[in-house]
Each structure stands twice: as structure tokens, then as C-alpha cells.
Design an enzyme around this catalytic site. Structure first.
Site, PDB file in Angstrom:
ATOM      1  N   THR A   1       0.952  -1.124   0.034  1.00  0.00           N
ATOM      2  CA  THR A   1      -0.040   0.092  -0.084  1.00  0.00           C
ATOM      3  C   THR A   1       0.774   1.139  -0.066  1.00  0.00           C
ATOM      4  O   THR A   1       2.159   1.230   0.575  1.00  0.00           O
ATOM      5  CB  THR A   1      -1.057  -0.025   1.338  1.00  0.00           C
ATOM      6  OG1 THR A   1      -0.009   0.016   2.458  1.00  0.00           O
ATOM      7  CG2 THR A   1      -1.880  -1.322   1.253  1.00  0.00           C
ATOM      8  N   GLY A   2       0.516   2.333  -0.558  1.00  0.00           N
ATOM      9  CA  GLY A   2       1.110   3.496  -0.659  1.00  0.00           C
ATOM     10  C   GLY A   2       2.693   3.465  -1.335  1.00  0.00           C
ATOM     11  O   GLY A   2       3.481   3.733  -0.926  1.00  0.00           O
ATOM     12  N   SER A   3       2.457   2.592  -2.559  1.00  0.00           N
ATOM     13  CA  SER A   3       3.798   2.435  -3.383  1.00  0.00           C
ATOM     14  C   SER A   3       4.071   3.075  -4.424  1.00  0.00           C
ATOM     15  O   SER A   3       4.837   2.484  -5.288  1.00  0.00           O
ATOM     16  CB  SER A   3       3.718   0.814  -3.352  1.00  0.00           C
ATOM     17  OG  SER A   3       2.441   0.441  -3.997  1.00  0.00           O
TER      18      SER A   3
ATOM     19  N   GLY B   1       8.701   6.865  -2.501  1.00  0.00           N
ATOM     20  CA  GLY B   1       9.351   6.697  -1.349  1.00  0.00           C
ATOM     21  C   GLY B   1       9.614   5.241  -0.836  1.00  0.00           C
ATOM     22  O   GLY B   1       9.976   4.227  -1.722  1.00  0.00           O
ATOM     23  N   ILE B   2       9.405   5.016   0.390  1.00  0.00           N
ATOM     24  CA  ILE B   2       9.709   3.558   0.860  1.00  0.00           C
ATOM     25  C   ILE B   2       8.833   2.427   0.196  1.00  0.00           C
ATOM     26  O   ILE B   2       9.269   1.423  -0.156  1.00  0.00           O
ATOM     27  CB  ILE B   2       9.231   3.591   2.459  1.00  0.00           C
ATOM     28  CG1 ILE B   2      10.463   4.428   2.995  1.00  0.00           C
ATOM     29  CG2 ILE B   2       9.560   2.182   2.965  1.00  0.00           C
ATOM     30  CD1 ILE B   2      10.197   4.458   4.503  1.00  0.00           C
ATOM     31  N   GLY B   3       7.467   2.697  -0.104  1.00  0.00           N
ATOM     32  CA  GLY B   3       6.642   1.857  -0.653  1.00  0.00           C
ATOM     33  C   GLY B   3       7.257   1.519  -2.064  1.00  0.00           C
ATOM     34  O   GLY B   3       7.167   0.269  -2.530  1.00  0.00           O
TER      35      GLY B   3
ATOM     36  N   SER C   1       7.585   2.895  12.720  1.00  0.00           N
ATOM     37  CA  SER C   1       8.556   3.844  12.762  1.00  0.00           C
ATOM     38  C   SER C   1       9.339   3.831  14.045  1.00  0.00           C
ATOM     39  O   SER C   1       8.850   3.463  15.015  1.00  0.00           O
ATOM     40  CB  SER C   1       8.090   5.142  12.602  1.00  0.00           C
ATOM     41  OG  SER C   1       8.643   6.270  12.861  1.00  0.00           O
TER      42      SER C   1
ATOM     43  N   TYR D   1       1.216  11.331  15.112  1.00  0.00           N
ATOM     44  CA  TYR D   1       1.956  10.257  14.135  1.00  0.00           C
ATOM     45  C   TYR D   1       2.508   9.086  14.944  1.00  0.00           C
ATOM     46  O   TYR D   1       2.411   8.169  14.723  1.00  0.00           O
ATOM     47  CB  TYR D   1       3.115  10.980  13.300  1.00  0.00           C
ATOM     48  CG  TYR D   1       3.921  10.113  12.548  1.00  0.00           C
ATOM     49  CD1 TYR D   1       3.365   9.387  11.437  1.00  0.00           C
ATOM     50  CD2 TYR D   1       5.197   9.757  12.823  1.00  0.00           C
ATOM     51  CE1 TYR D   1       4.298   8.612  10.506  1.00  0.00           C
ATOM     52  CE2 TYR D   1       6.132   8.951  12.373  1.00  0.00           C
ATOM     53  CZ  TYR D   1       5.529   8.279  10.977  1.00  0.00           C
ATOM     54  OH  TYR D   1       6.327   7.274  10.214  1.00  0.00           O
TER      55      TYR D   1
END
Length: 264
Positions: free
Chosen positions: A13-15, A18-20, A141, A154
Site C-alpha cells: 500500500t502507498g507504493s 518513497g519507501i513503498g 517507525s 503520528y
């Protein structure tokens, strides 16, 4: 170590960036079919094209949907009914004084960073358990453990993911499915560059701004630099593999030594 994910379908998800995106590329290099997720068809199409340029011949699938909503998650699971590797990477972050965070912002952070992951886990974990193989991961995180005063909303969501991960690992006990969290440290992405410049002098060149940020806001880091997204992806790919079959219920750190603890 030769990691082979051929025949496995992964959803990150959210790819789109960035990291995704780094995780999607890493899983594809290991042979997985990878569903690339973002909120819009345009952003996903652009991301898939970029990922194909990085991993020619890979099997990427466009999976646009806003998984932070019930409707979006439902559309995604209809499009992609079977997933072997679920990487809950989607997340939002931003700096805000603690006493100025509204009820609406608290809810928004929980909906996007926590409930979206819970919803997809509920959707895909039963099938993994029936097939007696599966991998579920949550990208947490260092803020889950060391709550930053400039974004406690967050940090709260990332702390919650550790509990969610441990709980679902117990639900999957004995089935061959593993569930883990990856504690990512301060990582170099476009979004983080913007965040860094919110906190340090915008006139500084990036290398100087990065060092100033680490000195002032993340002095515990033992590597004294931001982590590259690919370094997070390496851990995710390993946890997705058969070689990680005895690692479950864990919170594994890729944090540059930021969390001051001898435990994982």
C-alpha cells in the site's frame, strides 16, 4: 542468501513513491508479482512505468484505490482477491504542536495509518491461514518507541501498529503465516526532505540541512544520516521469504541505531 518469491502475489500500500516504491521494486526483483497501490489511477500508472524501468520484465499490477476508506479497500480486494504478501506501508506524517492537534486530525491519522492496515489484514489474513502460507507486515517507525514532540499524533499511530502486529501474529499462530512490524528510522524520501525543511533553515543545501536535522532532532542516530528507502526494502523482502519462516510477532528495526535499546 537467495530469496525467491516466484509464484507469490504481493500488495504494497502507498507504493507510488518513497519507501513503498522501493519495497515494490525489491519484491519484484525477488520474483513476486507486485500490486502497486496509490489513490489515483494517474499516480499509480506513473509509478508502474517507473518501476518497470527499474526492474525490466517484472510483473507489476496497477491497483489504484484509497485504502484509507472502506469503499476503496473493498474495490481493491475485489480487484485483487488473493494476496500472499501484504505490506501495510501507507502512512501520513507532519509536524504540529501537540496542543494544537484537533480531534479531526487525530481521527485522520488513525484512519490512514492504523485502520487502513487493520482493514486489509482482516481481508487477506484468512486466505493466507487457509493456504498455510502468508506474510503480513506493517511499516512502523522509530516514532513508535521514541515519540517526537513535534508529531505525537503520528507517533501514536505507529505505536498502535506494533500492538496490531503482535495481536494478529497471535491470531495466525501455527498456520505458517507470519506477521511482523518493521521499525523504520529517519528515511530519505521526498516527503521527508519537505519535512526537514519545515524544521531547519530552508536556505541550507540538502546535505547540510540533513546533518542539521539529525543533530537537532534525531541525535540518537548511530549512523548519523538518513536511511535510504532501499535499506528498508531489504528487510521487508527478507521477512517476505521462506527464510524468515521462524520470525513472527516481532518488531524489527531498520533505524540506524536510533532507538536506544539492546532489544529488537
Amino acid at each position: 542468501m537467495q530469496i525467491d518469491l516466484s509464484g507469490r502475489t504481493a500488495l504494497v500500500t502507498g507504493s507510488t513513491q518513497g519507501i513503498g516504491a522501493a519495497i515494490a521494486a525489491g519484491l519484484a526483483r525477488a520474483g513476486a508479482r507486485v500490486a502497486v497501490n496509490g489513490r489515483s489511477e494517474e499516480s499509480v500508472a506513473q509509478a508502474v512505468a517507473h518501476l518497470f524501468s527499474l526492474v525490466p520484465g517484472a510483473d507489476f499490477v496497477a491497483a489504484p484505490a484509497d485504502v484509507a476508506t472502506e469503499e476503496g479497500a473493498g474495490r481493491l480486494t475485489e480487484q485483487l482477491p488473493r494476496v500472499d504478501v501484504l505490506v501495510n506501508n501507507l502512512g501520513i506524517f507532519g509536524a504540529q504542536p501537540a496542543l494544537e492537534i484537533s480531534d479531526a486530525e487525530w481521527r485522520r491519522y488513525f484512519e490512514v495509518n492504523v485502520l487502513a492496515a487493520v482493514r486489509l489484514t482482516r481481508a487477506y489474513l484468512p486466505g493466507m491461514m487457509e493456504r498455510e502460507w502468508g506474510r503480513v507486515q506493517y511499516i512502523a517507525s522509530d516514532s513508535a518507541v521514541v515519540t517526537p514532540k513535534e508529531m505525537i499524533h503520528y507517533g501514536m499511530t505507529k505505536s498502535a501498529l506494533l500492538g496490531v502486529s503482535r495481536g494478529f501474529a497471535k491470531e495466525a499462530a501455527g498456520t505458517g503465516v507470519t506477521v511482523n512490524s518493521v521499525i523504520a528510522g529517519p528515511t530519505h524520501t521526498g516527503g521527508v526532505e519537505d519535512f526537514v525543511y519545515e524544521l531547519v533553515d530552508r536556505d541550507l543545501p540538502w546535505d547540510e540541512a540533513q546533518r542539521a536535522f539529525m543533530r537537532q532532532y534525531r541525535p540518537q542516530s548511530l549512523i548519523q544520516r538518513l536511511i535510504e528507502p532501499e535499506e528498508i526494502a531489504h528487510m521487508v523482502v527478507y521477512l517476505s521469504s521462506n527464510q524468515a519462516s521462524a520470525t513472527t510477532g516481532g518488531a524489527l528495526r531498520v533505524d540506524g541505531g536510533y532507538v536506544d535499546s539492546i532489544l529488537p
